[in-house]
Design a protein around this motif. Structure first.
Motif, mmCIF file in Angstrom:
data_model
loop_
_atom_site.group_PDB
_atom_site.id
_atom_site.type_symbol
_atom_site.label_atom_id
_atom_site.label_comp_id
_atom_site.label_asym_id
_atom_site.label_seq_id
_atom_site.Cartn_x
_atom_site.Cartn_y
_atom_site.Cartn_z
ATOM 1 N N GLY A 177 -63.569 -56.991 81.434
ATOM 2 C CA GLY A 177 -64.017 -55.601 81.552
ATOM 3 C C GLY A 177 -64.232 -55.278 83.011
ATOM 4 N N TRP A 178 -64.421 -53.995 83.306
ATOM 5 C CA TRP A 178 -64.584 -53.610 84.711
ATOM 6 C C TRP A 178 -65.574 -52.468 84.915
ATOM 7 N N CYS A 179 -66.195 -51.976 83.807
ATOM 8 C CA CYS A 179 -67.110 -50.846 83.940
ATOM 9 C C CYS A 179 -68.512 -51.334 84.285
ATOM 10 N N SER A 180 -68.693 -51.795 85.499
ATOM 11 C CA SER A 180 -70.014 -52.284 85.887
ATOM 12 C C SER A 180 -70.224 -52.023 87.375
ATOM 13 N N ILE A 181 -71.459 -52.213 87.795
ATOM 14 C CA ILE A 181 -71.812 -52.000 89.201
ATOM 15 C C ILE A 181 -71.046 -52.970 90.104
ATOM 16 N N ASN A 182 -70.642 -54.128 89.526
ATOM 17 C CA ASN A 182 -69.907 -55.132 90.321
ATOM 18 C C ASN A 182 -68.625 -54.534 90.892
ATOM 19 N N THR A 183 -67.930 -53.729 90.063
ATOM 20 C CA THR A 183 -66.666 -53.117 90.496
ATOM 21 C C THR A 183 -66.908 -52.238 91.716
#
Lengths: 296, 212
Positions: A177-183
């Protein structure tokens, strides 16, 4: 000099917060210390001696847990009986080492898969100046603000639709997944890297994948390492998702949860239950000690 | 809201006051350790060790905190707040570290004390993040469980049941015929909570302080 600095900062805020933190710290130390001591007692020792040191150090509690901790699962097979297909359900006990293997797969493979998405999307958002990036950034912020309540049934149906329900490798793949603050943090780092690195590599004949992996990724390696370690610890400790999506492949964390709520556990006395919890503590404590600079 | 009130704890750590490094380790460590590990130890501590402790000091042995119906919910809430405090410290300390050091230095030179710096510089700088946390209150009403599932599995008593625990009980209880109702319930709640959350966010940001 140090004493003068301490006295200079004495006011009601520092004193009250210090007292609060001391009480919190004492609670943490007492809880964990009591837990570790109790794990080394037998049930009769615990009944007479709740707070003291063990009268006899029961290291066998831990070997008991490793030998006898099991999680019963039901496996259903289709068998032919007189030419008619019939469902045959059997109860199968998953042992400690199989659960340890499941924990390793979910922790290592799952964490690796989960950590790829933010890096790739962060690179795409940070390095390339397309209008679509605004939509992607807005989507990430919206998905962080928007919480879907009661998504469990839909998640289970989705996994069954994909054929990945109750499959440990499949569940690990679904951590992508990629919907996070990390992205957004990766996007910030890659966006800050000078374009000249990209251009120089391009002139030397490198393609986009080579540039991303060999030129740009090293700039974010420190952050990647931090997120990866945090992800590993989270995955090792997860029991809810395993319980819901991979019920036939229990992990150590799942077994600890099941044992703590079950009245029928074969290791039902308090010292054995706490010994199981303490066994779970060991790998994460080791990771915390080794990688403490990434946390503190 | 409790984690917002305890912003003073991350501020204390951010300012590196007495014992900050030790407190950081003891605040972070419960986050590293599985909640399940702490729950197992906490469960037996409050039901077995706590009554023994009180009996030693007072001569009377009370019921364990989780055995006593009057103290069950409070004990669960206390644990959930204790366990999540470290998470707040990690996040808020990192955000406070991004505040311009020149701004803080200028405030010190002008004679601003710690609390004045906290109120006039730190809070405005991290206000958007605080708003995100406050938005979580609305969905939190419907998603909070206070770890009831972790403590009791599917066997929690009625007075401990929250909406989230009710939905979890149906899903985990493998009652597949009930899934559409849980999904519909979740969709209704999301449809009600989402506009409230987004509107609240919009007006909190509009009316709140800023770094300027």
């Amino acid at each position: 000099m140090k004493n003068k600095k301490i006295l200079k900062n004495v006011n009601w805020f520092t004193v009250s917060t210090f007292i609060f933190l001391v009480i919190y710290s004492i609670l943490t130390v007492v809880l964990l210390g009591w837990g570790i001591l109790t794990a080394f007692k037998d049930k009769w020792d615990l009944a007479d001696n709740v707070f003291g040191l063990p009268k006899k150090w029961m290291f066998s509690n831990f070997s008991d847990v490793m030998g006898r901790l099991t999680v019963p699962i039901t496996k259903t097979n289709i068998i032919m009986f007189n030419g008619i297909p019939r469902k045959l359900s059997q109860i199968y006990n998953v042992g400690f080492f199989e659960m340890f293997y499941n924990s390793l797969v979910y922790t290592l493979f799952g964490s690796f898969i989960a950590s790829i998405g933010p890096v790739v999307m962060g690179y795409a958002i940070g390095k390339f100046d397309y209008k679509f990036n605004k939509f992607l950034t807005g989507y990430i912020v919206f998905s962080m603000s928007f919480t879907l309540v009661g998504g469990g049934p839909a998640s289970i149906d989705f996994r069954k639709f994909l054929g990945l329900y109750d499959n440990m490798w499949g569940e690990s793949l679904l951590t992508f997944g990629w919907c996070s603050i990390n992205t957004l943090m990766y996007a910030g780092i890659f966006g800050g890297v000078s374009k000249e690195y990209h251009e120089a590599a391009w002139l030397d004949g490198a393609n986009e994948l080579t540039i991303m992996l060999r030129i740009m990724l090293p700039f974010a390696l420190n952050l990647y390492g931090t997120f990866f370690v945090i992800r590993i610890i989270g995955a090792w400790n997860t029991y809810g998702e395993v319980l819901m999506y991979v019920p036939s492949h229990p992990t150590i964390s799942y077994a600890t949860y099941l044992m703590s709520v079950s009245k029928d556990a074969s290791l039902a006395d308090t010292p054995h239950r706490i010994a199981t919890a303490v066994l779970m503590l060991v790998p994460t404590t080791a990771v915390f000690v080794v990688f403490r600079n990434k946390f503190i | 809201m409790f984690s917002t009130v305890t912003l003073l704890v991350p501020y204390y750590v951010f300012k590196n006051y007495l014992g900050s490094q030790t407190f950081k380790i003891l605040l972070y460590y419960p986050q590293i350790v599985s909640s399940m590990v702490l729950i197992v130890i906490y469960k037996f501590f409050v039901d077995q060790a706590y009554p023994q402790l009180i009996e030693t000091f007072t001569g009377n042995r009370p019921y364990g905190l989780l055995m006593n119906l009057d103290t069950q919910l409070g004990t669960l809430i206390f644990f959930s707040q204790y366990f999540t405090l470290g998470n707040g410290v990690i996040i808020y300390t990192s955000i406070m570290a991004n505040t311009s050091p020149e701004l803080i230095e200028a405030a010190k030179i002008d004679g601003a004390g710690d609390l004045r710096q906290f109120w006039h510089i730190i809070i405005p700088a991290m206000y958007p993040t605080l708003v995100l946390g406050w938005m979580g209150i609305f969905t939190g009403v419907f998603s909070v469980q206070f770890y009831v599932f972790a403590f009791y599995g599917l066997n929690a008593e009625g007075h401990l049941m929250t909406i989230s625990y009710f939905m979890t009980k149906i899903v985990m209880g493998a009652r597949a015929d009930q899934y559409p109702y849980v999904a519909a319930m979740g969709a209704y709640i999301t449809a009600i909570v989402t506009p409230i959350t987004l509107l609240t966010r919009k007006y909190l940001i509009k009316l709140g302080p800023s770094e300027d």
